[in-house]
Design a protein around this motif. Structure first.
Motif, PDB file in Angstrom:
ATOM      1  N   VAL A  10       2.852  11.330   4.411  1.00 33.03           N
ATOM      2  CA  VAL A  10       2.210  10.971   3.151  1.00 33.03           C
ATOM      3  C   VAL A  10       2.948   9.752   2.614  1.00 33.03           C
ATOM      4  O   VAL A  10       4.093   9.861   2.147  1.00 33.03           O
ATOM      5  N   PRO A  11       2.342   8.569   2.711  1.00 36.34           N
ATOM      6  CA  PRO A  11       2.999   7.356   2.220  1.00 36.34           C
ATOM      7  C   PRO A  11       3.066   7.351   0.691  1.00 36.34           C
ATOM      8  O   PRO A  11       2.459   8.179   0.017  1.00 36.34           O
ATOM      9  N   ILE A  12       3.780   6.396   0.157  1.00 36.90           N
ATOM     10  CA  ILE A  12       3.836   6.218  -1.289  1.00 36.90           C
ATOM     11  C   ILE A  12       2.460   5.802  -1.768  1.00 36.90           C
ATOM     12  O   ILE A  12       1.786   4.980  -1.135  1.00 36.90           O
ATOM     13  N   SER A  13       2.044   6.347  -2.906  1.00 37.80           N
ATOM     14  CA  SER A  13       0.629   6.329  -3.271  1.00 37.80           C
ATOM     15  C   SER A  13       0.029   4.946  -3.442  1.00 37.80           C
ATOM     16  O   SER A  13      -1.123   4.736  -3.106  1.00 37.80           O
ATOM     17  N   ASN A  14       0.725   3.965  -3.940  1.00 30.82           N
ATOM     18  CA  ASN A  14       0.116   2.649  -4.156  1.00 30.82           C
ATOM     19  C   ASN A  14       0.395   1.676  -3.016  1.00 30.82           C
ATOM     20  O   ASN A  14       0.124   0.484  -3.133  1.00 30.82           O
ATOM     21  N   HIS A  15       0.931   2.195  -1.922  1.00 34.49           N
ATOM     22  CA  HIS A  15       1.201   1.344  -0.772  1.00 34.49           C
ATOM     23  C   HIS A  15      -0.045   1.221   0.099  1.00 34.49           C
ATOM     24  O   HIS A  15      -0.856   2.142   0.189  1.00 34.49           O
ATOM     25  N   LEU A  16      -0.160   0.068   0.737  1.00 35.18           N
ATOM     26  CA  LEU A  16      -1.354  -0.210   1.530  1.00 35.18           C
ATOM     27  C   LEU A  16      -1.047  -0.443   3.006  1.00 35.18           C
ATOM     28  O   LEU A  16      -1.961  -0.502   3.822  1.00 35.18           O
ATOM     29  N   TYR A  17       0.237  -0.600   3.325  1.00 40.29           N
ATOM     30  CA  TYR A  17       0.626  -0.876   4.698  1.00 40.29           C
ATOM     31  C   TYR A  17       1.411   0.324   5.209  1.00 40.29           C
ATOM     32  O   TYR A  17       2.302   0.812   4.533  1.00 40.29           O
ATOM     33  N   PHE A  18       1.109   0.736   6.417  1.00 39.05           N
ATOM     34  CA  PHE A  18       1.707   1.954   6.960  1.00 39.05           C
ATOM     35  C   PHE A  18       2.206   1.689   8.380  1.00 39.05           C
ATOM     36  O   PHE A  18       1.613   0.892   9.117  1.00 39.05           O
ATOM     37  N   TYR A  19       3.278   2.375   8.717  1.00 44.95           N
ATOM     38  CA  TYR A  19       3.955   2.095   9.978  1.00 44.95           C
ATOM     39  C   TYR A  19       4.468   3.379  10.615  1.00 44.95           C
ATOM     40  O   TYR A  19       4.770   4.351   9.916  1.00 44.95           O
ATOM     41  N   TRP A  20       4.605   3.328  11.915  1.00 44.75           N
ATOM     42  CA  TRP A  20       5.336   4.350  12.645  1.00 44.75           C
ATOM     43  C   TRP A  20       6.415   3.675  13.489  1.00 44.75           C
ATOM     44  O   TRP A  20       6.155   2.631  14.119  1.00 44.75           O
ATOM     45  N   TYR A  21       7.589   4.294  13.480  1.00 47.69           N
ATOM     46  CA  TYR A  21       8.715   3.852  14.285  1.00 47.69           C
ATOM     47  C   TYR A  21       9.217   5.044  15.084  1.00 47.69           C
ATOM     48  O   TYR A  21       9.017   6.202  14.708  1.00 47.69           O
ATOM     49  N   ARG A  22       9.900   4.740  16.169  1.00 44.81           N
ATOM     50  CA  ARG A  22      10.438   5.792  17.020  1.00 44.81           C
ATOM     51  C   ARG A  22      11.907   5.524  17.315  1.00 44.81           C
ATOM     52  O   ARG A  22      12.317   4.373  17.507  1.00 44.81           O
TER      53      ARG A  22
END
Lengths: 115, 115
Positions: free
Chosen positions: A24-36
């Motif tokens: 669940v990203p921060i609510s007003n954020h628009l860019y999302f990422y996954w890292y490993r």
């Protein structure tokens, strides 16, 4: 303070099974990422996602991986048929629209163990 | 290609001694730089960040970092190390593009503290 939340914190799955990691990203954020992060190694970029599509993906992010924003709050990473080498810590991150002094905020991670 | 290097894989210091962890980056007229700390099995905690302005940046837990453009460096320092500072430290560079940001991590420096 707003934060990125990830569930579960630890998941064990059998090789060949599908797994979905949730964020669940921060609510007003628009860019999302996954890292490993494979155990003992550095954190590696997997994929970025904006406006319901992938902006960039790394070589690691092959056809076994997919991302989705199924509703207005969740961001998921799916691994279709897990392999032993998928065992790692997976971090979700989110950020506001770029162009200023923005930063990516990271979740606490999901430790995936493939047996 | 963008990269972040941390020349020291592992550092051992005595409690109370000073600490400097090195970080060098390549790429970018305007670097956005970060230091994260990770305790074993835990997530990433942001120690400090540099976007612009004063080249000496103060962070949490008594850490500071100095940005030196001429040396492409962003070294992390602490005047007196505590046993609880033992952890993995990652330097990171924020690579900005028009549609997304990508955080590029260094390989990490493992810090051990001798009582």
């Amino acid at each position: 303070e707003p934060e990125v939340t990830q569930t579960p914190s630890h998941q064990v799955t059998q090789m060949g099974q599908e797994v979905i990691l949730r964020c669940v990203p921060i609510s007003n954020h628009l860019y999302f990422y996954w890292y490993r992060q494979i155990l003992g190694q550095k954190v590696e970029f997997l994929v970025s996602f904006y406006n319901n599509e992938i902006s960039e993906k790394s070589e690691i992010f092959d056809d076994q991986f997919s991302v989705e924003r199924p509703d207005g709050s969740n961001f998921t990473l799916k691994i279709r048929s897990t392999k032993l080498e998928d065992s790692a810590m997976y971090f979700c991150a989110s950020s506001q629209p770029t162009g200023g002094n923005t930063e990516a905020f990271f979740g606490q991670g999901t430790r995936l163990t493939v047996v | 290609a963008q990269s972040v290097t941390q020349p020291d894989i592992h550092i051992t210091v005595s409690e109370g001694a000073s600490l400097e962890l090195r970080c060098n980056y390549s790429y970018g007229a305007t670097p956005y730089l970060f230091w994260y700390v990770q305790s074993p099995g835990q997530g990433l905690q942001l120690l400090l960040k540099y976007f612009s302005g004063d080249t000496l940046v103060q962070g949490i837990k008594g850490f500071e970092a100095e940005f030196k453009r001429s040396q492409s460096s962003f070294n992390l320092r602490k005047p007196s190390v505590h046993w609880s500072d033992a952890a993995e430290y990652f330097c990171a560079y924020l690579y900005k593009k028009t549609s997304y940001d990508k955080v590029i991590f260094g390989p990490g420096t493992s810090l051990s503290v001798i009582p």
